[in-house]
Motif scaffolding. Structure first.
Motif, mmCIF file in Angstrom:
data_model
loop_
_atom_site.group_PDB
_atom_site.id
_atom_site.type_symbol
_atom_site.label_atom_id
_atom_site.label_comp_id
_atom_site.label_asym_id
_atom_site.label_seq_id
_atom_site.Cartn_x
_atom_site.Cartn_y
_atom_site.Cartn_z
ATOM 1 N N ILE A 6 -7.293 -11.796 5.119
ATOM 2 C CA ILE A 6 -6.563 -10.728 5.812
ATOM 3 C C ILE A 6 -5.085 -10.848 5.470
ATOM 4 C CG2 ILE A 6 -8.215 -10.489 7.701
ATOM 5 C CD1 ILE A 6 -6.299 -12.173 9.441
ATOM 6 N N GLY A 7 -4.370 -9.735 5.533
ATOM 7 C CA GLY A 7 -2.935 -9.745 5.265
ATOM 8 C C GLY A 7 -2.148 -9.782 6.562
ATOM 9 N N LEU A 8 -1.245 -10.753 6.663
ATOM 10 C CA LEU A 8 -0.375 -10.855 7.835
ATOM 11 C C LEU A 8 1.042 -10.485 7.425
ATOM 12 C CD1 LEU A 8 -1.528 -14.224 9.449
ATOM 13 C CD2 LEU A 8 -2.322 -11.903 9.958
ATOM 14 N N CYS A 9 1.692 -9.680 8.235
ATOM 15 C CA CYS A 9 3.076 -9.301 7.967
ATOM 16 C C CYS A 9 3.992 -10.489 8.233
ATOM 17 C CB CYS A 9 3.482 -8.114 8.822
ATOM 18 S SG CYS A 9 5.197 -7.617 8.564
ATOM 19 N N VAL A 10 4.795 -10.847 7.238
ATOM 20 C CA VAL A 10 5.752 -11.939 7.409
ATOM 21 C C VAL A 10 7.195 -11.448 7.332
ATOM 22 C CG1 VAL A 10 4.153 -13.704 6.583
ATOM 23 C CG2 VAL A 10 5.687 -12.574 4.954
ATOM 24 N N GLU A 11 7.378 -10.190 6.883
ATOM 25 C CA GLU A 11 8.718 -9.625 6.814
ATOM 26 C C GLU A 11 8.616 -8.108 6.734
ATOM 27 O OE1 GLU A 11 12.825 -9.972 4.206
ATOM 28 O OE2 GLU A 11 10.918 -10.354 3.201
ATOM 29 N N SER A 12 9.539 -7.426 7.404
ATOM 30 C CA SER A 12 9.623 -5.972 7.272
ATOM 31 C C SER A 12 11.076 -5.558 7.465
ATOM 32 C CB SER A 12 8.713 -5.263 8.277
ATOM 33 O OG SER A 12 9.060 -5.587 9.593
ATOM 34 N N HIS A 13 11.408 -4.417 6.873
ATOM 35 C CA HIS A 13 12.781 -3.921 6.918
ATOM 36 C C HIS A 13 12.744 -2.410 6.697
ATOM 37 C CE1 HIS A 13 17.100 -3.633 6.110
ATOM 38 N NE2 HIS A 13 16.758 -2.825 5.133
ATOM 39 N N ASP B 215 13.139 15.940 -2.445
ATOM 40 C CA ASP B 215 13.113 14.799 -3.360
ATOM 41 C C ASP B 215 14.073 13.695 -2.918
ATOM 42 O OD1 ASP B 215 11.911 13.702 -5.677
ATOM 43 O OD2 ASP B 215 13.747 14.071 -6.808
ATOM 44 N N GLU B 216 14.667 13.832 -1.738
ATOM 45 C CA GLU B 216 15.622 12.851 -1.248
ATOM 46 C C GLU B 216 14.967 11.947 -0.198
ATOM 47 O OE1 GLU B 216 19.749 12.874 1.308
ATOM 48 O OE2 GLU B 216 19.317 14.555 -0.020
ATOM 49 N N VAL B 217 15.101 10.644 -0.381
ATOM 50 C CA VAL B 217 14.542 9.679 0.556
ATOM 51 C C VAL B 217 15.351 9.705 1.858
ATOM 52 C CG1 VAL B 217 14.112 7.221 0.952
ATOM 53 C CG2 VAL B 217 13.665 8.207 -1.301
ATOM 54 N N ILE B 218 14.653 9.872 2.995
ATOM 55 C CA ILE B 218 15.345 9.880 4.286
ATOM 56 C C ILE B 218 15.251 8.523 4.984
ATOM 57 C CG2 ILE B 218 15.225 12.365 4.622
ATOM 58 C CD1 ILE B 218 12.835 11.916 6.494
ATOM 59 N N ALA B 219 14.276 7.705 4.598
ATOM 60 C CA ALA B 219 14.163 6.332 5.093
ATOM 61 C C ALA B 219 13.373 5.551 4.051
ATOM 62 C CB ALA B 219 13.469 6.281 6.441
ATOM 63 N N GLU B 220 13.727 4.288 3.919
ATOM 64 C CA GLU B 220 13.074 3.457 2.910
ATOM 65 C C GLU B 220 12.934 2.044 3.467
ATOM 66 O OE1 GLU B 220 13.408 3.245 -1.846
ATOM 67 O OE2 GLU B 220 15.304 3.066 -0.771
ATOM 68 N N GLY B 221 11.765 1.475 3.295
ATOM 69 C CA GLY B 221 11.548 0.149 3.834
ATOM 70 C C GLY B 221 10.654 -0.699 2.957
ATOM 71 N N HIS B 222 10.544 -1.965 3.355
ATOM 72 C CA HIS B 222 9.590 -2.848 2.695
ATOM 73 C C HIS B 222 8.840 -3.644 3.755
ATOM 74 C CE1 HIS B 222 13.164 -5.594 2.813
ATOM 75 N NE2 HIS B 222 12.239 -6.461 3.176
ATOM 76 N N PHE B 223 7.709 -4.159 3.321
ATOM 77 C CA PHE B 223 6.762 -4.795 4.228
ATOM 78 C C PHE B 223 6.036 -5.841 3.405
ATOM 79 C CE2 PHE B 223 2.935 -5.020 6.775
ATOM 80 C CZ PHE B 223 3.246 -4.538 8.027
ATOM 81 N N THR B 224 6.124 -7.109 3.782
ATOM 82 C CA THR B 224 5.497 -8.183 3.006
ATOM 83 C C THR B 224 4.302 -8.747 3.755
ATOM 84 O OG1 THR B 224 7.609 -8.770 1.990
ATOM 85 C CG2 THR B 224 5.869 -10.428 1.906
ATOM 86 N N HIS B 225 3.171 -8.785 3.053
ATOM 87 C CA HIS B 225 1.960 -9.419 3.558
ATOM 88 C C HIS B 225 1.771 -10.751 2.859
ATOM 89 C CE1 HIS B 225 -0.704 -5.794 4.964
ATOM 90 N NE2 HIS B 225 -0.090 -6.357 5.984
ATOM 91 N N VAL B 226 1.337 -11.753 3.583
ATOM 92 C CA VAL B 226 0.777 -12.965 3.010
ATOM 93 C C VAL B 226 -0.700 -12.933 3.363
ATOM 94 C CG1 VAL B 226 0.678 -15.482 3.119
ATOM 95 C CG2 VAL B 226 2.882 -14.327 3.084
ATOM 96 N N PHE B 227 -1.553 -13.085 2.351
ATOM 97 C CA PHE B 227 -2.992 -13.095 2.596
ATOM 98 C C PHE B 227 -3.415 -14.497 2.992
ATOM 99 C CE2 PHE B 227 -2.524 -9.028 0.826
ATOM 100 C CZ PHE B 227 -3.558 -8.290 1.365
#
Length: 137
Positions: A55-62, A101-113
């Protein structure tokens, strides 16, 4: 830009997503990212969220916000993978207004399996890794 993301999913806002200031509250963007990522993992990657060994667990998000969105908007969420490691993956999500075509919000999300039972890191399953490569930029 739309061309920066290989996968797209429409995400409707809901009445209760708006806060007292009349826009979608910042915490909702994280739920949208989680939904887009997990929908893709299940539908395209074949992830078994109920019985799979890994399973993937979120370890970071922004998330960075450039413009607000509000109900009753439906936004387009672009998904790509910025880093694919042995047991971790960094998804990147961009939100755009319908037809824009313009980004209004942008994020990242890291999973560790991890192993479902022990919660110790494991390699990303081969079938899932193969699907992830399609989103790798």
């Amino acid at each position: 830009m739309r061309t920066d993301y290989p996968h797209w999913q429409r995400v409707p806002t809901r009445w209760n997503d708006n806060d007292s200031y009349g826009h979608v509250n910042n915490v909702v963007h994280y739920a949208f990212m989680d939904t887009v990522i997990n929908t893709w993992l299940i539908e395209r990657g074949g992830l078994d969220i109920h019985g799979g060994a890994a399973i993937g667990l979120c370890v970071e998000s922004h998330c960075s916000y450039r413009a607000s969105m509000s109900f009753p908007e439906t936004v387009d969420a672009g998904l790509r993978i910025g880093h694919l490691g042995r047991s971790s993956v960094r998804y990147e999500v961009g939100f755009l207004r319908d037809g824009a075509d313009e980004v209004i919000a942008e994020g990242h999300f890291t999973h560790v399996f991890v192993d479902r039972v022990s919660r110790r890191p494991v390699e990303i399953p081969a079938d899932l890794r193969a699907a992830m490569r399609e989103l790798l930029v």
